[in-house]
Structure formats: C-alpha cells, structure tokens
Design an enzyme around this catalytic site. Sequence first.
Site, PDB file in Angstrom:
ATOM      1  N   LYS A  44       0.829  -1.188   0.000  1.00 58.87           N
ATOM      2  CA  LYS A  44       0.000   0.000   0.000  1.00 58.87           C
ATOM      3  C   LYS A  44       0.870   1.246   0.000  1.00 58.87           C
ATOM      4  O   LYS A  44       0.419   2.342  -0.300  1.00 58.87           O
ATOM      5  CB  LYS A  44      -0.872   0.036   1.259  1.00 58.87           C
ATOM      6  CG  LYS A  44      -1.694  -1.208   1.487  1.00 58.87           C
ATOM      7  CD  LYS A  44      -2.265  -1.206   2.913  1.00 58.87           C
ATOM      8  CE  LYS A  44      -2.730  -2.573   3.272  1.00 58.87           C
ATOM      9  NZ  LYS A  44      -3.066  -2.681   4.713  1.00 58.87           N
ATOM     10  N   GLY A  45       2.163   1.058   0.359  1.00 59.99           N
ATOM     11  CA  GLY A  45       3.023   2.197   0.644  1.00 59.99           C
ATOM     12  C   GLY A  45       3.219   3.180  -0.492  1.00 59.99           C
ATOM     13  O   GLY A  45       3.514   4.350  -0.265  1.00 59.99           O
ATOM     14  N   GLU A 100       7.616   1.999  -6.387  1.00 62.69           N
ATOM     15  CA  GLU A 100       7.754   1.453  -5.036  1.00 62.69           C
ATOM     16  C   GLU A 100       8.037   2.588  -4.052  1.00 62.69           C
ATOM     17  O   GLU A 100       8.632   3.602  -4.403  1.00 62.69           O
ATOM     18  CB  GLU A 100       8.874   0.394  -5.063  1.00 62.69           C
ATOM     19  CG  GLU A 100       9.210  -0.295  -3.778  1.00 62.69           C
ATOM     20  CD  GLU A 100       8.086  -1.074  -3.126  1.00 62.69           C
ATOM     21  OE1 GLU A 100       7.065  -0.444  -2.774  1.00 62.69           O
ATOM     22  OE2 GLU A 100       8.237  -2.290  -2.905  1.00 62.69           O
ATOM     23  N   ASP A 101       7.607   2.396  -2.818  1.00 60.36           N
ATOM     24  CA  ASP A 101       7.833   3.430  -1.798  1.00 60.36           C
ATOM     25  C   ASP A 101       9.279   3.429  -1.311  1.00 60.36           C
ATOM     26  O   ASP A 101       9.914   4.477  -1.212  1.00 60.36           O
ATOM     27  CB  ASP A 101       6.865   3.258  -0.614  1.00 60.36           C
ATOM     28  CG  ASP A 101       6.846   1.840  -0.037  1.00 60.36           C
ATOM     29  OD1 ASP A 101       7.540   0.937  -0.570  1.00 60.36           O
ATOM     30  OD2 ASP A 101       6.124   1.619   0.951  1.00 60.36           O
ATOM     31  N   ASP A 104      14.591  -1.554   0.838  1.00 59.48           N
ATOM     32  CA  ASP A 104      15.310  -1.766   2.091  1.00 59.48           C
ATOM     33  C   ASP A 104      16.302  -2.908   1.857  1.00 59.48           C
ATOM     34  O   ASP A 104      17.365  -2.705   1.284  1.00 59.48           O
ATOM     35  CB  ASP A 104      14.246  -2.070   3.155  1.00 59.48           C
ATOM     36  CG  ASP A 104      14.784  -2.114   4.566  1.00 59.48           C
ATOM     37  OD1 ASP A 104      15.683  -1.338   4.885  1.00 59.48           O
ATOM     38  OD2 ASP A 104      14.284  -2.942   5.363  1.00 59.48           O
ATOM     39  N   LYS A 132      17.376   2.692   0.801  1.00 63.61           N
ATOM     40  CA  LYS A 132      18.283   2.569   1.957  1.00 63.61           C
ATOM     41  C   LYS A 132      19.447   1.686   1.539  1.00 63.61           C
ATOM     42  O   LYS A 132      19.439   0.479   1.783  1.00 63.61           O
ATOM     43  CB  LYS A 132      17.553   1.868   3.110  1.00 63.61           C
ATOM     44  CG  LYS A 132      16.611   2.717   3.930  1.00 63.61           C
ATOM     45  CD  LYS A 132      16.121   1.864   5.118  1.00 63.61           C
ATOM     46  CE  LYS A 132      14.938   2.464   5.809  1.00 63.61           C
ATOM     47  NZ  LYS A 132      14.334   1.523   6.781  1.00 63.61           N
ATOM     48  N   PHE A 153      14.254   3.821  10.504  1.00 66.64           N
ATOM     49  CA  PHE A 153      12.876   3.496  10.146  1.00 66.64           C
ATOM     50  C   PHE A 153      12.107   4.789   9.898  1.00 66.64           C
ATOM     51  O   PHE A 153      12.057   5.662  10.758  1.00 66.64           O
ATOM     52  CB  PHE A 153      12.195   2.677  11.246  1.00 66.64           C
ATOM     53  CG  PHE A 153      10.887   2.093  10.787  1.00 66.64           C
ATOM     54  CD1 PHE A 153      10.848   0.882  10.109  1.00 66.64           C
ATOM     55  CD2 PHE A 153       9.695   2.782  11.001  1.00 66.64           C
ATOM     56  CE1 PHE A 153       9.637   0.362   9.653  1.00 66.64           C
ATOM     57  CE2 PHE A 153       8.481   2.268  10.549  1.00 66.64           C
ATOM     58  CZ  PHE A 153       8.456   1.053   9.881  1.00 66.64           C
ATOM     59  N   VAL A 154      11.522   4.897   8.710  1.00 69.68           N
ATOM     60  CA  VAL A 154      10.802   6.120   8.356  1.00 69.68           C
ATOM     61  C   VAL A 154       9.308   5.848   8.195  1.00 69.68           C
ATOM     62  O   VAL A 154       8.891   4.721   7.934  1.00 69.68           O
ATOM     63  CB  VAL A 154      11.369   6.755   7.065  1.00 69.68           C
ATOM     64  CG1 VAL A 154      12.761   7.321   7.299  1.00 69.68           C
ATOM     65  CG2 VAL A 154      11.377   5.757   5.915  1.00 69.68           C
ATOM     66  N   ASP A 160       3.996   3.287   6.514  1.00 70.24           N
ATOM     67  CA  ASP A 160       3.299   3.134   7.795  1.00 70.24           C
ATOM     68  C   ASP A 160       4.230   2.750   8.924  1.00 70.24           C
ATOM     69  O   ASP A 160       5.312   2.203   8.713  1.00 70.24           O
ATOM     70  CB  ASP A 160       2.235   2.051   7.681  1.00 70.24           C
ATOM     71  CG  ASP A 160       2.852   0.652   7.573  1.00 70.24           C
ATOM     72  OD1 ASP A 160       3.649   0.430   6.638  1.00 70.24           O
ATOM     73  OD2 ASP A 160       2.575  -0.200   8.432  1.00 70.24           O
ATOM     74  N   ARG A 166       0.268   6.791   7.370  1.00 64.84           N
ATOM     75  CA  ARG A 166       0.561   6.880   5.935  1.00 64.84           C
ATOM     76  C   ARG A 166       0.147   8.243   5.386  1.00 64.84           C
ATOM     77  O   ARG A 166       0.600   8.642   4.320  1.00 64.84           O
ATOM     78  CB  ARG A 166      -0.213   5.797   5.171  1.00 64.84           C
ATOM     79  CG  ARG A 166       0.177   4.362   5.540  1.00 64.84           C
ATOM     80  CD  ARG A 166      -0.536   3.404   4.602  1.00 64.84           C
ATOM     81  NE  ARG A 166      -0.474   2.017   5.034  1.00 64.84           N
ATOM     82  CZ  ARG A 166       0.512   1.174   4.735  1.00 64.84           C
ATOM     83  NH1 ARG A 166       1.541   1.578   4.016  1.00 64.84           N
ATOM     84  NH2 ARG A 166       0.475  -0.073   5.148  1.00 64.84           N
TER      85      ARG A 166
HETATM   86  P1  IMP Z   1      12.568  -4.961   1.435  1.00 63.85           P
HETATM   87  O1  IMP Z   1      11.961  -6.204   0.886  1.00 63.85           O
HETATM   88  O2  IMP Z   1      13.423  -5.217   2.630  1.00 63.85           O
HETATM   89  O3  IMP Z   1      13.289  -4.117   0.401  1.00 63.85           O
HETATM   90  O4  IMP Z   1      11.427  -4.119   2.092  1.00 63.85           O
HETATM   91  C1  IMP Z   1      10.478  -3.499   1.396  1.00 63.85           C
HETATM   92  C2  IMP Z   1       9.277  -3.151   2.255  1.00 63.85           C
HETATM   93  O5  IMP Z   1       9.544  -3.045   3.671  1.00 63.85           O
HETATM   94  C3  IMP Z   1       8.825  -1.780   1.843  1.00 63.85           C
HETATM   95  O6  IMP Z   1       8.038  -1.837   0.684  1.00 63.85           O
HETATM   96  C4  IMP Z   1       8.104  -1.307   3.071  1.00 63.85           C
HETATM   97  O7  IMP Z   1       6.780  -1.791   3.052  1.00 63.85           O
HETATM   98  C5  IMP Z   1       8.849  -1.947   4.219  1.00 63.85           C
HETATM   99  N1  IMP Z   1       9.814  -0.994   4.809  1.00 63.85           N
HETATM  100  C6  IMP Z   1      11.153  -1.044   4.734  1.00 63.85           C
HETATM  101  N2  IMP Z   1      11.740  -0.034   5.394  1.00 63.85           N
HETATM  102  C7  IMP Z   1      10.723   0.702   5.891  1.00 63.85           C
HETATM  103  C8  IMP Z   1      10.683   1.910   6.684  1.00 63.85           C
HETATM  104  O8  IMP Z   1      11.710   2.538   7.055  1.00 63.85           O
HETATM  105  N3  IMP Z   1       9.447   2.371   7.001  1.00 63.85           N
HETATM  106  C9  IMP Z   1       8.301   1.732   6.617  1.00 63.85           C
HETATM  107  N4  IMP Z   1       8.294   0.608   5.890  1.00 63.85           N
HETATM  108  C10 IMP Z   1       9.491   0.095   5.523  1.00 63.85           C
HETATM  109 MG    MG Z   2       6.192  -1.380  -0.001  1.00 67.12          MG
END
Ligand code: IMP
Ligand code: MG
Length: 180
Positions: A44-45, A100-101, A104, A132, A153-154, A160, A166
């Site tokens: 949803k981000g 994508e939001d 990470d 990140k 963490f943002v 969210d 959000r």
């Molecule tokens: P990844 O698979 O580790 O790259 O994570 C992706 C998902 O983790 C993102 O689409 C977010 O939904 C969530 N996420 C990662 N870091 C943050 C953060 O700092 N704040 C909020 N959601 C996060």
């Molecule tokens: Mg996401």
Amino acid sequence: MIDPSYIAEILIPSDKLQARICELGAEVDRDYAGQDLLLLAVLKGSVLFLSDLMRCITTPHSIDFMATSSYGNAMESSGVVRIMKDLDQSIEGRNVLIVEDIIDTGHTLDYLVRILKARGPKSLEICTLLNKPARREVPVPVKYIGFDIPDKFVLGYGLDFVEKYRNLPYIAVLSPEYYT
Ligand code: IMP
Ligand code: MG
C-alpha cells in the site's frame, strides 16, 4: 494527528518531496516519450507516491496494482515474499515501470522482478521514492531513485508504522524508543 513523541525528525519535508517527484516525472517522460507505459504500483506504501508521480508524467500511461507481504515482524523484511493481490492485466510486450515506496533489503523487489520478467514484458524498470543502500541484502537494478536515506525506520507519505501515519505529507524518522 500524530503524537509528536513518535517523530525523531522530519527527514524530507513535503515541498522537497513534491519537487523531486516532479523531477522524476520529467525523467520518465524523457525516457518513455512516444512509448506505451504501465505504472505498476506496489500496495500500500506507494499510493501517495504514485498519485503525485503520475500527475508529473505527461506521457499517456495506464496504472495497475500489486500487493505483497513479507513474512516476519512489522519492521523487518524476512526475504520470503507472498503475492496478496496480482495484476488485473497481462504485461506481455509492455513497458512496465514498478513504482515502489522504499527499497530496504531488496528482497521484495528481487522476488517481484523475477516473477514479472517471466511474464514477458518488453521492458521492466524500477522507480523508488526512497532507497536505503546500507540495508541492501540482494542487488536490485533501480532506474529512478527519489532519495537515498540513512538506515533509519521512516514513516509518512504512504509509509506506515504499524499500519498508521501513511497520511503524513512528509517523511519522518521514527523515534528510536519505538523501534522493535
Ligand atoms: P525490502 O523487501 O526489505 O526491500 O522491504 C520493502 C518493504 O519493507 C517496503 O516496501 C516497506 O513496506 C517496508 N519498509 C522497509 N523499510 C521501511 C521503513 O523505514 N518504514 C516503513 N516501511 C518500511
Ligand atoms: Mg512497499
């Protein structure tokens, strides 16, 4: 609106977000001028990002949504990704731009890219608002990045903290005392 004790600092204020998003829109226009384009937003981000980005893109395009969830707790990505909602349409032969939001660890997009490539798009690229780099566990080829941010963490602007906040118009850093 939000208990101020949750917020350590405002990392990216609203005006900076909007200005950068319109720069990204101009880059997308330059790269996809005269071509078919599907913006694929990951729920949803990325909904706030998508809605502002698409208003800064003049190239005619369509939009669609996917929802993923990763097993694990709310603040750590586990690397195991599940599709909760799939696309409504075929992407075969289309230019797909994933919106994508945040990236990470990279696991979510690594998985998504692999399954989408298997569906035969003409091109598949990624546009993320936040990145990140310090947290990356798997490499992900990202074409457009709004902002590189530190390993904190943002929340806000679509992102969210336990499904809330959000709606904040800026990106804020969560106070360390709330980290799990
Ligand atoms: P990844 O698979 O580790 O790259 O994570 C992706 C998902 O983790 C993102 O689409 C977010 O939904 C969530 N996420 C990662 N870091 C943050 C953060 O700092 N704040 C909020 N959601 C996060
Ligand atoms: Mg996401």
